[in-house]
Scaffold this active site. Structure first.
Site, mmCIF file in Angstrom:
data_model
loop_
_atom_site.group_PDB
_atom_site.id
_atom_site.type_symbol
_atom_site.label_atom_id
_atom_site.label_comp_id
_atom_site.label_asym_id
_atom_site.label_seq_id
_atom_site.Cartn_x
_atom_site.Cartn_y
_atom_site.Cartn_z
ATOM 1 N N HIS A 15 0.061 -35.869 1.192
ATOM 2 C CA HIS A 15 0.406 -34.710 2.020
ATOM 3 C C HIS A 15 1.898 -34.388 1.988
ATOM 4 O O HIS A 15 2.474 -34.021 3.003
ATOM 5 C CB HIS A 15 -0.036 -34.946 3.471
ATOM 6 C CG HIS A 15 -1.524 -34.926 3.647
ATOM 7 N ND1 HIS A 15 -2.254 -33.765 3.740
ATOM 8 C CD2 HIS A 15 -2.426 -35.934 3.721
ATOM 9 C CE1 HIS A 15 -3.539 -34.056 3.876
ATOM 10 N NE2 HIS A 15 -3.677 -35.362 3.873
ATOM 11 N N ASP A 53 -2.886 -40.963 5.469
ATOM 12 C CA ASP A 53 -4.278 -40.583 5.207
ATOM 13 C C ASP A 53 -4.428 -39.911 3.841
ATOM 14 O O ASP A 53 -3.455 -39.388 3.282
ATOM 15 C CB ASP A 53 -4.770 -39.617 6.297
ATOM 16 C CG ASP A 53 -3.922 -38.356 6.358
ATOM 17 O OD1 ASP A 53 -2.691 -38.470 6.203
ATOM 18 O OD2 ASP A 53 -4.479 -37.264 6.547
ATOM 19 N N GLU A 54 -5.647 -39.919 3.347
ATOM 20 C CA GLU A 54 -6.055 -39.113 2.197
ATOM 21 C C GLU A 54 -5.096 -39.155 1.004
ATOM 22 O O GLU A 54 -4.653 -38.115 0.516
ATOM 23 C CB GLU A 54 -6.232 -37.636 2.623
ATOM 24 C CG GLU A 54 -7.283 -37.454 3.684
ATOM 25 C CD GLU A 54 -7.486 -35.989 4.081
ATOM 26 O OE1 GLU A 54 -8.657 -35.586 4.108
ATOM 27 O OE2 GLU A 54 -6.516 -35.283 4.351
ATOM 28 N N VAL A 55 -4.753 -40.334 0.537
ATOM 29 C CA VAL A 55 -3.883 -40.417 -0.631
ATOM 30 C C VAL A 55 -4.734 -40.244 -1.892
ATOM 31 O O VAL A 55 -5.700 -40.964 -2.116
ATOM 32 C CB VAL A 55 -3.128 -41.760 -0.673
ATOM 33 C CG1 VAL A 55 -2.152 -41.780 -1.846
ATOM 34 C CG2 VAL A 55 -2.402 -41.997 0.644
ATOM 35 N N GLU A 112 -7.041 -45.067 7.448
ATOM 36 C CA GLU A 112 -7.062 -45.608 6.088
ATOM 37 C C GLU A 112 -6.097 -46.770 5.901
ATOM 38 O O GLU A 112 -6.338 -47.676 5.112
ATOM 39 C CB GLU A 112 -6.697 -44.530 5.057
ATOM 40 C CG GLU A 112 -7.776 -43.499 4.821
ATOM 41 C CD GLU A 112 -7.507 -42.251 5.621
ATOM 42 O OE1 GLU A 112 -7.149 -42.369 6.819
ATOM 43 O OE2 GLU A 112 -7.675 -41.144 5.064
#
Ligand SMILES: *[C@@H]1O[C@H](CO)[C@@H](O)[C@H](O)[C@H]1NC(C)=O
Ligand SMILES: *[C@@H]1O[C@H](CO)[C@@H](O)[C@H](O)[C@H]1NC(C)=O
Length: 525
Positions: free
Chosen positions: A266, A326-328, A379
């Site tokens: 992000h 998050d969300e890597v 995460e």
């Protein structure tokens, strides 16, 4: 004078004079821990009713936070009406003359609210003087909100309040609203209005997701190029002055401001103003003009992060910083030969979660050295990063969030629940009921595990939200979360909640927060 008032009354009423800025019923939201209303009514005279410091209070007129709150709540109750008391003559009965506010512990008026702030209070409404007692100023703020919600108007416009006794404190001490100022820039005014709405619903944490892929509006002192190049435009930034304004406005309402600087994913917008921060991506072995997550293998990355978070830790008084995590997306890391080589050296095999953990671990050491605690998305816990025991894990992935709460708390970490409260997902109908029905402690675990759940956050992500629709999308849907996090677990009656929420929503509108309707009907204005 009294005679004149009486004579005026029918004339004004007959002429259809505008009545009311308060409700026709006392409507409490969120419902206090314990509340007893008696059938005895008292009358408030708008011209003479006062909110003042009690003689025993440890806070006095030099406590700006309370003085400002007294002024605010007088206005919420009476509007800007100064003296005309004629309406209240329609009710003949005892008068409530004052609300005395007493702080019992040595309370610092200049302090910021924190994770240990005490929000409890006791409110006794009796003639001729009501008493609000709180250990700390934060409890007094919550009690003033409750007092203001108890006042209502009869059909002739008199301001009334039932004699009553309220004993109150929150069920969870972390009650957050997430705003996202990267997907769309939110003007400072919109943020302040959100803080108002939060105070009306007894929320106490603004989770400020301040930057993300799309834009970098935070104007850094150390690295001005980040917003110079990464903001949507030079006008779409938060200067240090803007931030101070938000922090103070929040403080005066007992609201903590926790900034989130989400890395290593992000982060597209970070790369525009900081060379070599992001990982260069490759396609069939050739470097392309695309960048991935923060580059975890360069020393310069950590030098940058040290300086950046040192600044952030000074600017935000809050003890916690949200580090994201998050969300890597591993695609770019996988394509980069230097990263492949580094993975080999470190013995990470093909496990890119290990590389992510390597980065987060170093970041956490950096942030810990500034004496701040940290919050991370789930995460980081799932990927087994070594965390300090006081780390807060924010659980956001549904629908199996209760299993995650069970795991996080079994490992001894504090948890904040956001998964069932993603308000950016909209649907037809009264979806507040869905948010309302959630029970945060509904997972299998011991009592001490349950104690580790410190609260929750209603998240309004910004892909489809800007200043034009933020308030109506947030309120009163987030109010459902507010009551779930403040009131006792057994406050679950949807019909009762509907009645109170409908009135509460009208009250928010009257106070300047454009909350959307709960259902059909109209508001008394
Ligand atoms: C407040 O007082 C009025 C007037 O006596 C009464 O009708 C009402 O039921 C009271 N409210 C509550 C919740 O007891
Ligand atoms: C990075 O830092 C480590 C440890 O301080 C050092 O051993 C290494 O040589 C540095 N690498 C570069 C490229 O400067």
């Amino acid at each position: 004078m009294a005679l004149q008032g009486l004579l005026l009354l029918p004339v004004l009423l007959g002429a259809g004079a505008p009545l009311a800025s308060a409700a026709r019923q006392p409507a409490l939201w969120p419902l206090p821990m314990s509340v007893q209303l008696s059938p005895n009514l008292l009358r408030l005279a708008p011209g003479s009713f006062e909110i003042i410091h009690g003689p025993q209070s440890s806070a006095g007129p030099d406590c700006f936070l309370l003085q400002d709150a007294f002024r605010r709540y007088r206005e919420y109750v009476f509007g800007y009406l100064k003296s005309p008391d004629q309406y209240s003559k329609s009710f003949v009965g005892a008068e409530l003359q004052q609300l005395l506010v007493t702080i019992t512990s040595d309370s610092e008026c200049d302090a910021y609210p924190s994770s240990t702030s005490d929000e409890s209070y006791k409110l006794i409404v009796q003639e001729p003087v009501a008493v609000l007692e709180a250990r700390e100023i934060w409890g007094a703020l919550r009690g003033l909100e409750t007092f203001s919600q108890l006042v209502y108007r009869d059909p002739y416009g008199a301001y009334l309040i039932n004699k009553s006794e309220v004993i109150d404190y929150p069920r969870f001490h972390f009650r957050g609203i997430l705003i996202d100022t990267s997907r769309h820039y939110l003007p400072v005014k919109t943020i302040l209005q959100t803080l108002d709405g939060m105070a009306f619903n007894k929320f106490n944490v603004l989770h400020w997701h301040i930057v993300d892929d799309q834009s970098f509006p935070y104007q850094s002192i150390t690295f001005p190029e980040l917003s110079n190049k990464g903001a949507y435009s030079p006008a779409h930034v938060y200067t240090q002055t803007d931030i101070k304004l938000v922090l103070e406005y929040a403080r005066l309402r007992g609201i903590r401001v926790i900034p989130e600087f989400d890395t290593p994913g992000h982060t597209d917008s970070w790369g525009k103003g900081q060379n070599d921060l992001l990982t260069p991506c490759y396609k069939r072995g050739i470097k392309i003009d695309v960048f991935g997550p923060v580059n975890p293998i360069l020393n310069t990355t950590y030098e940058f992060m040290s300086k950046f978070f040192k600044e952030v830790s000074k600017i935000f008084p809050e003890n916690y910083i949200h580090l994201g995590g998050d969300e890597v997306d591993f695609t770019c890391w996988k394509s980069n030969p230097d990263i492949t080589e580094f993975m080999k050296q470190q013995g990470f095999g093909q496990d890119y979660e290990k590389l992510e953990s390597y980065y987060i671990q170093k970041l956490i050491d950096i942030v810990s050295s500034t004496n701040k605690g940290y919050i991370v998305w789930q995460e980081v816990f799932d990927n087994e990063v070594k965390l300090k025991q006081d780390t807060i894990i924010e659980v956001w992935i549904g629908p199996s969030y209760n299993l995650e709460l069970q795991k996080v708390t079994a490992a001894g970490y504090h948890a904040v629940l956001a998964a069932p409260w993603y308000l950016d997902y909209i649907s037809y109908g009264q979806d507040w009921k869905k948010y309302y029905k959630v029970e945060p402690l509904d997972f299998s675990g011991t009592e001490s595990q349950k104690d580790l759940v410190i609260g929750g956050t209603a998240a309004l992500w910004g892909e489809f939200v800007d200043a034009t629709n933020l308030s109506p999308r947030l309120w009163p849907r987030a109010s459902a979360v507010g009551e779930r996090l403040w009131s006792p677990a057994n406050v679950r009656d949807l019909n009762d909640a509907y009645e109170r929420l409908t009135e509460h929503r009208c009250r928010m509108v009257r106070r300047g927060v454009p909350a959307q309707p709960v259902f059909t009907g109209h508001c008394e204005m």
